[in-house]
Design a protein around this motif. Structure first.
Motif, PDB file in Angstrom:
ATOM      1  N   ILE A  37     -16.968  30.241 -10.052  1.00 15.73           N
ATOM      2  CA  ILE A  37     -16.547  29.432 -11.188  1.00 15.73           C
ATOM      3  C   ILE A  37     -16.903  30.178 -12.464  1.00 15.73           C
ATOM      4  O   ILE A  37     -18.021  30.670 -12.618  1.00 15.73           O
ATOM      5  N   SER A  91     -16.109  20.837 -12.929  1.00 22.96           N
ATOM      6  CA  SER A  91     -14.772  21.001 -13.511  1.00 22.96           C
ATOM      7  C   SER A  91     -14.749  20.801 -15.027  1.00 22.96           C
ATOM      8  O   SER A  91     -13.895  21.361 -15.703  1.00 22.96           O
ATOM      9  N   GLN A  92     -15.692  20.035 -15.589  1.00 22.35           N
ATOM     10  CA  GLN A  92     -15.665  19.800 -17.034  1.00 22.35           C
ATOM     11  C   GLN A  92     -16.168  21.004 -17.833  1.00 22.35           C
ATOM     12  O   GLN A  92     -15.822  21.142 -19.004  1.00 22.35           O
ATOM     13  N   VAL A 104     -16.788  22.071  -6.965  1.00 23.67           N
ATOM     14  CA  VAL A 104     -15.700  22.318  -7.922  1.00 23.67           C
ATOM     15  C   VAL A 104     -15.474  21.099  -8.809  1.00 23.67           C
ATOM     16  O   VAL A 104     -15.328  21.224 -10.026  1.00 23.67           O
ATOM     17  N   THR A 105     -15.478  19.905  -8.216  1.00 28.25           N
ATOM     18  CA  THR A 105     -15.251  18.699  -9.026  1.00 28.25           C
ATOM     19  C   THR A 105     -16.431  18.415  -9.954  1.00 28.25           C
ATOM     20  O   THR A 105     -16.236  17.976 -11.086  1.00 28.25           O
ATOM     21  N   LYS A 123     -13.936  26.618 -14.757  1.00 28.00           N
ATOM     22  CA  LYS A 123     -12.713  26.597 -13.959  1.00 28.00           C
ATOM     23  C   LYS A 123     -12.877  27.559 -12.791  1.00 28.00           C
ATOM     24  O   LYS A 123     -13.618  28.543 -12.871  1.00 28.00           O
ATOM     25  N   VAL A 124     -12.172  27.279 -11.728  1.00 31.99           N
ATOM     26  CA  VAL A 124     -12.308  28.058 -10.500  1.00 31.99           C
ATOM     27  C   VAL A 124     -11.650  29.418 -10.691  1.00 31.99           C
ATOM     28  O   VAL A 124     -10.480  29.513 -11.066  1.00 31.99           O
TER      29      VAL A 124
END
Length: 163
Positions: A160, A143-144, A139-140, A147-148
């Protein structure tokens, strides 16, 4: 601005002659528009211009309603975003992990959703906590660009979608 050119059918065709392709996909060659229209009406189909050229348009005898339906159906299919799935095991190597993250970045940039699933078998269930940490890392890392949409730590699945 996109200009949609309406297809000419039957009496809308103003050209005196057309290159004709009949309803059985046989090339009839250069023929008068009136004669082509009579031929289309005799088989109860439409005369449709499929290619507008400078000199003589290419016309085909076919069912115009069916053609419109197929075009609309194709547009609907291409508009749907797809969901790509990536499966991991808890002891995945760094190179494999990075390769799959790069692939997911490409899919997300194209507009597809990506679903990550971590599979645990047998004794691997002891490492459920590490698998949860791997989901957080995924997820990290993404993230850019995304989105989850859903995160399920119990079944170790995260989906995602593009940001």
């Amino acid at each position: 601005m996109i200009v949609v050119q309406k297809q000419l059918i039957n009496s809308q065709i103003k050209s005196p002659q057309v290159f004709l392709i009949d309803h059985e996909n046989n090339n009839r060659g250069l023929i008068d528009t009136y004669e082509a229209l009579q031929l289309a009406q005799s088989v109860e189909l439409d005369l449709v211009v499929v290619s507008q050229s400078k000199d003589t348009p290419v016309a085909k005898i076919l069912n115009y309603g069916k053609l419109q339906y197929q075009k609309k159906k194709r547009q609907g299919q291409s508009a749907r975003p797809t969901v790509k799935e990536v499966r991991f095991r808890p002891n995945v190597g760094a190179a494999d992990y990075n390769l799959r993250i790069e692939q997911a970045l490409q899919w997300l940039s194209k507009g597809d959703s990506v679903k990550f699933a971590i599979r645990l078998r047998g004794r691997e269930n002891q490492y459920r906590e590490q698998a949860g940490q791997m989901l957080e890392r995924i997820v990290t890392d993404l993230s850019q660009v995304g989105k989850v949409q859903s995160l399920d730590k119990r079944s170790l699945i995260v989906q995602i979608m593009p940001a």
